[in-house]
Design a protein around this motif. Structure first.
Motif, PDB file in Angstrom:
ATOM      1  N   VAL A  62     -25.377  18.874   5.664  1.00  0.00           N
ATOM      2  CA  VAL A  62     -26.322  17.449   5.562  1.00  0.00           C
ATOM      3  C   VAL A  62     -27.320  18.888   5.007  1.00  0.00           C
ATOM      4  CG1 VAL A  62     -28.165  16.118   7.003  1.00  0.00           C
ATOM      5  CG2 VAL A  62     -25.527  16.062   7.106  1.00  0.00           C
ATOM      6  N   VAL A  63     -27.019  20.043   6.107  1.00  0.00           N
ATOM      7  CA  VAL A  63     -27.708  20.819   5.253  1.00  0.00           C
ATOM      8  C   VAL A  63     -27.918  21.603   3.771  1.00  0.00           C
ATOM      9  CG1 VAL A  63     -29.316  22.733   6.390  1.00  0.00           C
ATOM     10  CG2 VAL A  63     -28.335  21.728   7.679  1.00  0.00           C
ATOM     11  N   THR A  66     -27.868  18.944   1.778  1.00  0.00           N
ATOM     12  CA  THR A  66     -30.210  18.950   1.550  1.00  0.00           C
ATOM     13  C   THR A  66     -30.810  19.876   0.514  1.00  0.00           C
ATOM     14  OG1 THR A  66     -30.021  17.730   3.890  1.00  0.00           O
ATOM     15  CG2 THR A  66     -32.521  18.712   2.946  1.00  0.00           C
ATOM     16  N   CYS A  67     -30.344  20.692   1.219  1.00  0.00           N
ATOM     17  CA  CYS A  67     -30.772  22.730   0.258  1.00  0.00           C
ATOM     18  C   CYS A  67     -30.048  22.597  -1.293  1.00  0.00           C
ATOM     19  CB  CYS A  67     -30.197  23.842   0.647  1.00  0.00           C
ATOM     20  SG  CYS A  67     -30.920  23.901   2.602  1.00  0.00           S
ATOM     21  N   TRP A  69     -29.606  19.621  -3.401  1.00  0.00           N
ATOM     22  CA  TRP A  69     -30.864  18.467  -3.692  1.00  0.00           C
ATOM     23  C   TRP A  69     -32.569  19.178  -3.604  1.00  0.00           C
ATOM     24  CZ3 TRP A  69     -28.053  14.118  -0.298  1.00  0.00           C
ATOM     25  CH2 TRP A  69     -27.622  13.700  -0.613  1.00  0.00           C
ATOM     26  N   ILE A  70     -32.707  20.172  -3.273  1.00  0.00           N
ATOM     27  CA  ILE A  70     -34.262  20.339  -3.133  1.00  0.00           C
ATOM     28  C   ILE A  70     -34.047  21.113  -4.205  1.00  0.00           C
ATOM     29  CG2 ILE A  70     -35.655  21.798  -2.001  1.00  0.00           C
ATOM     30  CD1 ILE A  70     -34.884  20.422   0.582  1.00  0.00           C
ATOM     31  N   LYS A  79     -38.839  16.503  -2.585  1.00  0.00           N
ATOM     32  CA  LYS A  79     -38.625  17.801  -2.194  1.00  0.00           C
ATOM     33  C   LYS A  79     -38.665  17.113  -0.201  1.00  0.00           C
ATOM     34  CE  LYS A  79     -38.210  21.335  -5.484  1.00  0.00           C
ATOM     35  NZ  LYS A  79     -38.696  22.279  -6.023  1.00  0.00           N
ATOM     36  N   ILE A  82     -36.826  14.310   0.655  1.00  0.00           N
ATOM     37  CA  ILE A  82     -35.186  14.951   1.063  1.00  0.00           C
ATOM     38  C   ILE A  82     -34.996  15.847   2.209  1.00  0.00           C
ATOM     39  CG2 ILE A  82     -33.767  16.471  -0.064  1.00  0.00           C
ATOM     40  CD1 ILE A  82     -34.332  15.426  -2.742  1.00  0.00           C
ATOM     41  N   ALA A  83     -36.118  16.992   2.212  1.00  0.00           N
ATOM     42  CA  ALA A  83     -36.053  18.077   3.403  1.00  0.00           C
ATOM     43  C   ALA A  83     -36.373  17.582   5.224  1.00  0.00           C
ATOM     44  CB  ALA A  83     -36.710  19.153   3.320  1.00  0.00           C
ATOM     45  N   SER A  84     -37.406  16.755   4.663  1.00  0.00           N
ATOM     46  CA  SER A  84     -37.457  16.109   6.270  1.00  0.00           C
ATOM     47  C   SER A  84     -36.007  15.412   6.354  1.00  0.00           C
ATOM     48  CB  SER A  84     -38.668  14.661   6.384  1.00  0.00           C
ATOM     49  OG  SER A  84     -39.637  15.575   5.990  1.00  0.00           O
ATOM     50  N   GLY A  86     -33.274  15.174   5.278  1.00  0.00           N
ATOM     51  CA  GLY A  86     -31.851  16.110   5.918  1.00  0.00           C
ATOM     52  C   GLY A  86     -32.161  16.978   7.185  1.00  0.00           C
TER      53      GLY A  86
END
Length: 161
Positions: A62-63, A66-67, A69-70, A79, A82-84, A86
């Motif tokens: 997941v991390v 997330t990175c 997709w960011i 961003k 997505i970061a939140s 993730g």
């Protein structure tokens, strides 16, 4: 079943008394039940551990996603969202993993405690078997009396500690 047949053949091959036969059978039954218990417990512990490790891997995935997709997203708002999501997903996944690993540790500790109790039961059954082989009836009953006293003393020591 082959082991049981071999055991029965061994019992019939040698001249044993009824008390010896009974003690041997009780010990054999206990050993079979003990083996089944260990097999079941080990398979359950393996699955708990595997699920815990998979949750940790899922959290790391997941991390990583997330990175990924960011870096692919241009808008700042996207961003942040997505970061939140993730971060929350990774935290929750690792929380579940921690719970499963704690369950695995607790199950292992319980297995150790139960194992010590089973060892005591095994010792009792072996002492019963050995006592059943004493031919002098008075000595056999004296031996069984001493074994009983030892069991009671162990119980008192366990309660005290």
């Amino acid at each position: 079943q082959i082991q049981n047949l071999d055991f029965e053949l061994d019992l019939q091959q040698y001249d044993v008394t009824v008390s010896e036969r009974r003690a041997e059978k009780i010990l054999r039954i206990h050993q079979a039940q003990l083996r089944r218990y260990y097999d079941l417990n080990l398979s359950q512990n393996v699955w708990l551990f595997i699920i815990g490790v998979l949750c940790i891997v899922l959290g790391a995935a997941v991390v990583a996603l997330t990175c990924f997709w960011i870096t692919r997203t241009a808008a700042v708002q996207e961003k942040i969202i997505i970061a939140s999501l993730g971060g929350i997903g990774a935290i929750l996944t690792n929380f579940v993993a921690a719970i499963y690993l704690k369950m695995h540790a607790t199950a292992s500790n319980s297995l150790n405690v139960f194992h010590s109790k089973l060892v005591e039961s095994q010792e009792l059954l072996v002492s019963n078997l050995l006592a059943s082989r004493i031919e002098d009836e008075q000595k056999r009953w004296d031996t069984l009396s001493e074994v009983s006293k030892s069991i009671v003393q162990r119980g008192k020591n366990a309660v005290d500690s």
